[in-house]
Motif scaffolding. Structure first.
Motif, PDB file in Angstrom:
ATOM      1  N   LEU A  50     -31.621  -2.514  12.354  1.00 55.00           N
ATOM      2  CA  LEU A  50     -32.976  -2.959  13.001  1.00 55.00           C
ATOM      3  C   LEU A  50     -33.374  -4.344  12.712  1.00 55.00           C
ATOM      4  CD1 LEU A  50     -35.315  -0.093  11.666  1.00 55.00           C
ATOM      5  CD2 LEU A  50     -34.303  -0.134  13.934  1.00 55.00           C
ATOM      6  N   LEU A  51     -34.136  -4.680  14.051  1.00 56.73           N
ATOM      7  CA  LEU A  51     -34.667  -6.383  13.652  1.00 56.73           C
ATOM      8  C   LEU A  51     -36.007  -6.074  14.316  1.00 56.73           C
ATOM      9  CD1 LEU A  51     -31.583  -7.931  15.940  1.00 56.73           C
ATOM     10  CD2 LEU A  51     -32.354  -8.441  13.251  1.00 56.73           C
ATOM     11  N   LEU A  52     -36.896  -7.071  13.759  1.00 55.69           N
ATOM     12  CA  LEU A  52     -38.178  -7.116  14.357  1.00 55.69           C
ATOM     13  C   LEU A  52     -38.320  -8.671  14.454  1.00 55.69           C
ATOM     14  CD1 LEU A  52     -41.031  -5.705  14.948  1.00 55.69           C
ATOM     15  CD2 LEU A  52     -41.684  -6.204  12.625  1.00 55.69           C
ATOM     16  N   THR A  53     -38.835  -9.056  15.527  1.00 59.28           N
ATOM     17  CA  THR A  53     -38.963 -10.410  16.133  1.00 59.28           C
ATOM     18  C   THR A  53     -40.376 -10.829  16.651  1.00 59.28           C
ATOM     19  OG1 THR A  53     -37.963 -10.226  18.179  1.00 59.28           O
ATOM     20  CG2 THR A  53     -36.436 -10.967  16.142  1.00 59.28           C
ATOM     21  N   GLU A  54     -40.649 -11.963  16.428  1.00 58.59           N
ATOM     22  CA  GLU A  54     -41.929 -12.568  17.093  1.00 58.59           C
ATOM     23  C   GLU A  54     -41.725 -13.741  17.881  1.00 58.59           C
ATOM     24  OE1 GLU A  54     -44.678 -12.870  14.000  1.00 58.59           O
ATOM     25  OE2 GLU A  54     -43.628 -14.719  13.192  1.00 58.59           O
ATOM     26  N   PRO A  55     -42.362 -14.093  18.996  1.00 62.74           N
ATOM     27  CA  PRO A  55     -42.299 -15.597  19.605  1.00 62.74           C
ATOM     28  C   PRO A  55     -42.724 -16.381  18.798  1.00 62.74           C
ATOM     29  CG  PRO A  55     -43.944 -14.226  20.447  1.00 62.74           C
ATOM     30  CD  PRO A  55     -43.437 -13.335  19.536  1.00 62.74           C
ATOM     31  N   VAL A  56     -42.143 -17.713  18.857  1.00 65.30           N
ATOM     32  CA  VAL A  56     -42.611 -18.669  18.372  1.00 65.30           C
ATOM     33  C   VAL A  56     -43.531 -19.531  19.167  1.00 65.30           C
ATOM     34  CG1 VAL A  56     -42.041 -21.109  17.363  1.00 65.30           C
ATOM     35  CG2 VAL A  56     -40.743 -18.888  16.878  1.00 65.30           C
ATOM     36  N   ALA A  57     -44.527 -19.897  18.870  1.00 72.05           N
ATOM     37  CA  ALA A  57     -45.963 -20.554  20.001  1.00 72.05           C
ATOM     38  C   ALA A  57     -45.145 -21.950  20.145  1.00 72.05           C
ATOM     39  CB  ALA A  57     -47.162 -20.842  19.166  1.00 72.05           C
ATOM     40  N   GLY A  58     -45.177 -22.206  21.634  1.00 70.17           N
ATOM     41  CA  GLY A  58     -44.894 -23.263  22.345  1.00 70.17           C
ATOM     42  C   GLY A  58     -43.398 -23.675  22.511  1.00 70.17           C
ATOM     43  N   SER A  59     -42.799 -22.633  22.431  1.00 68.89           N
ATOM     44  CA  SER A  59     -41.069 -22.691  22.343  1.00 68.89           C
ATOM     45  C   SER A  59     -40.743 -21.147  22.761  1.00 68.89           C
ATOM     46  CB  SER A  59     -40.498 -22.524  20.694  1.00 68.89           C
ATOM     47  OG  SER A  59     -39.279 -22.441  20.807  1.00 68.89           O
ATOM     48  N   ALA A  61     -38.163 -19.965  21.575  1.00 73.34           N
ATOM     49  CA  ALA A  61     -37.397 -19.321  20.244  1.00 73.34           C
ATOM     50  C   ALA A  61     -38.206 -17.988  19.869  1.00 73.34           C
ATOM     51  CB  ALA A  61     -37.428 -20.217  19.247  1.00 73.34           C
ATOM     52  N   ALA A  62     -37.499 -17.130  19.076  1.00 77.45           N
ATOM     53  CA  ALA A  62     -38.023 -15.912  18.482  1.00 77.45           C
ATOM     54  C   ALA A  62     -37.726 -16.281  16.902  1.00 77.45           C
ATOM     55  CB  ALA A  62     -37.375 -14.724  19.261  1.00 77.45           C
ATOM     56  N   ARG A  63     -38.726 -15.451  16.246  1.00 74.66           N
ATOM     57  CA  ARG A  63     -38.585 -15.639  14.747  1.00 74.66           C
ATOM     58  C   ARG A  63     -38.235 -14.226  14.240  1.00 74.66           C
ATOM     59  NH1 ARG A  63     -39.718 -19.298  11.439  1.00 74.66           N
ATOM     60  NH2 ARG A  63     -41.407 -20.439  12.899  1.00 74.66           N
ATOM     61  N   TYR A  64     -37.378 -14.197  13.324  1.00 77.04           N
ATOM     62  CA  TYR A  64     -36.864 -12.757  12.910  1.00 77.04           C
ATOM     63  C   TYR A  64     -37.747 -12.404  11.540  1.00 77.04           C
ATOM     64  CZ  TYR A  64     -32.924 -13.112  15.978  1.00 77.04           C
ATOM     65  OH  TYR A  64     -32.390 -13.283  16.995  1.00 77.04           O
ATOM     66  N   ARG A  65     -38.520 -11.362  11.549  1.00 80.05           N
ATOM     67  CA  ARG A  65     -39.292 -10.750  10.672  1.00 80.05           C
ATOM     68  C   ARG A  65     -38.799  -9.986   9.891  1.00 80.05           C
ATOM     69  NH1 ARG A  65     -41.932 -14.732   9.081  1.00 80.05           N
ATOM     70  NH2 ARG A  65     -43.338 -15.825  10.649  1.00 80.05           N
ATOM     71  N   LEU A  66     -37.760  -9.185  10.461  1.00 81.42           N
ATOM     72  CA  LEU A  66     -36.941  -7.912   9.676  1.00 81.42           C
ATOM     73  C   LEU A  66     -35.796  -8.135  10.117  1.00 81.42           C
ATOM     74  CD1 LEU A  66     -37.066  -5.215   7.947  1.00 81.42           C
ATOM     75  CD2 LEU A  66     -37.359  -4.423  10.211  1.00 81.42           C
ATOM     76  N   VAL A  67     -34.635  -8.162   9.048  1.00 80.10           N
ATOM     77  CA  VAL A  67     -33.256  -8.047   9.538  1.00 80.10           C
ATOM     78  C   VAL A  67     -32.608  -7.192   8.581  1.00 80.10           C
ATOM     79  CG1 VAL A  67     -31.284  -9.793   9.609  1.00 80.10           C
ATOM     80  CG2 VAL A  67     -33.335 -10.610   9.992  1.00 80.10           C
ATOM     81  N   GLY A  68     -31.970  -6.251   9.352  1.00 76.91           N
ATOM     82  CA  GLY A  68     -31.429  -5.069   8.819  1.00 76.91           C
ATOM     83  C   GLY A  68     -29.965  -5.558   8.357  1.00 76.91           C
ATOM     84  N   THR A  69     -29.374  -5.057   7.002  1.00 83.07           N
ATOM     85  CA  THR A  69     -28.460  -5.233   6.153  1.00 83.07           C
ATOM     86  C   THR A  69     -27.004  -5.317   7.201  1.00 83.07           C
ATOM     87  OG1 THR A  69     -27.908  -2.779   5.708  1.00 83.07           O
ATOM     88  CG2 THR A  69     -29.349  -4.337   4.088  1.00 83.07           C
TER      89      THR A  69
END
Length: 190
Positions: A50-59, A61-69
């Motif tokens: 699993l992964l959970l990402t959110e957009p980076v404002a003004g970009s 890019a996406a930021r990873y909030r949850l990264v599975g093993t």
């Protein structure tokens, strides 16, 4: 869509489980809210992917909030809190950011496949299902996804930064899916 008109990922238990869970948590809405999703309600065998990402404002890019093993093991480090701009380069970064943007802007599931030139001994193949989530508002604000690697790695794990910067990304495609049927809406090749 396969030649037989079937959902592309029904052969994979991880992607199928995540799709069923997301669909059930919609509760008649276009997509579930982040508060409706708890990865612990999925089978433990799915958690590493699993992964959970959110957009980076003004970009883009996406930021990873949850990264599975499984991602940590495959790419040699935990990139939780990091962005696509920090860990990816070149055409692979562009490819991944286009998939995230499509999922968020269209508010629909997106299926993708890509191939990497892992090293001189061979290629590695990966599949993803990216699902939009609201976060208190009406539109997509996060991407909940699962990624699997159907083939064994030809050699030891490699950093995603190294892999994307050395021309390791060979090719990929992604398809926006209908949120009710998970059948393809369109195809975008790179």
């Amino acid at each position: 869509m396969g030649d037989d008109g079937q959902v592309l990922f029904t052969d994979d238990p991880t992607l199928s489980a995540v799709a069923r869970y997301w669909a059930a948590r919609r509760r008649g809405q276009p997509m579930p809210d982040r508060t409706d999703i708890d990865p612990l309600h999925l089978p433990p065998s799915v958690w590493p992917n699993l992964l959970l990402t959110e957009p980076v404002a003004g970009s883009s890019a996406a930021r990873y909030r949850l990264v599975g093993t499984a991602h940590v093991e495959r790419y040699t480090f935990d990139f939780t809190g990091r962005t696509t701009a920090e860990i990816m380069q070149g055409s692979y970064r562009d490819y991944m950011e286009r998939i995230y943007a499509t999922t968020l802007q269209e508010g629909v599931p997106v299926y993708s496949e890509s191939v990497f030139r892992w090293d001189a001994s061979g290629y590695a193949f990966t599949r993803r299902l990216m699902l939009p989530l609201r976060h208190g508002g009406p539109s997509a604000a996060l991407v909940f996804s699962a990624q699997v690697w159907p083939s064994e790695l030809p050699v030891h794990p490699r950093s995603i930064t190294d892999l994307s910067g050395t021309g390791g990304f060979r090719d990929g495609f992604f398809i926006a899916l209908d949120p009710d049927t998970f059948l393809p809406r369109d195809t975008r090749d790179l």
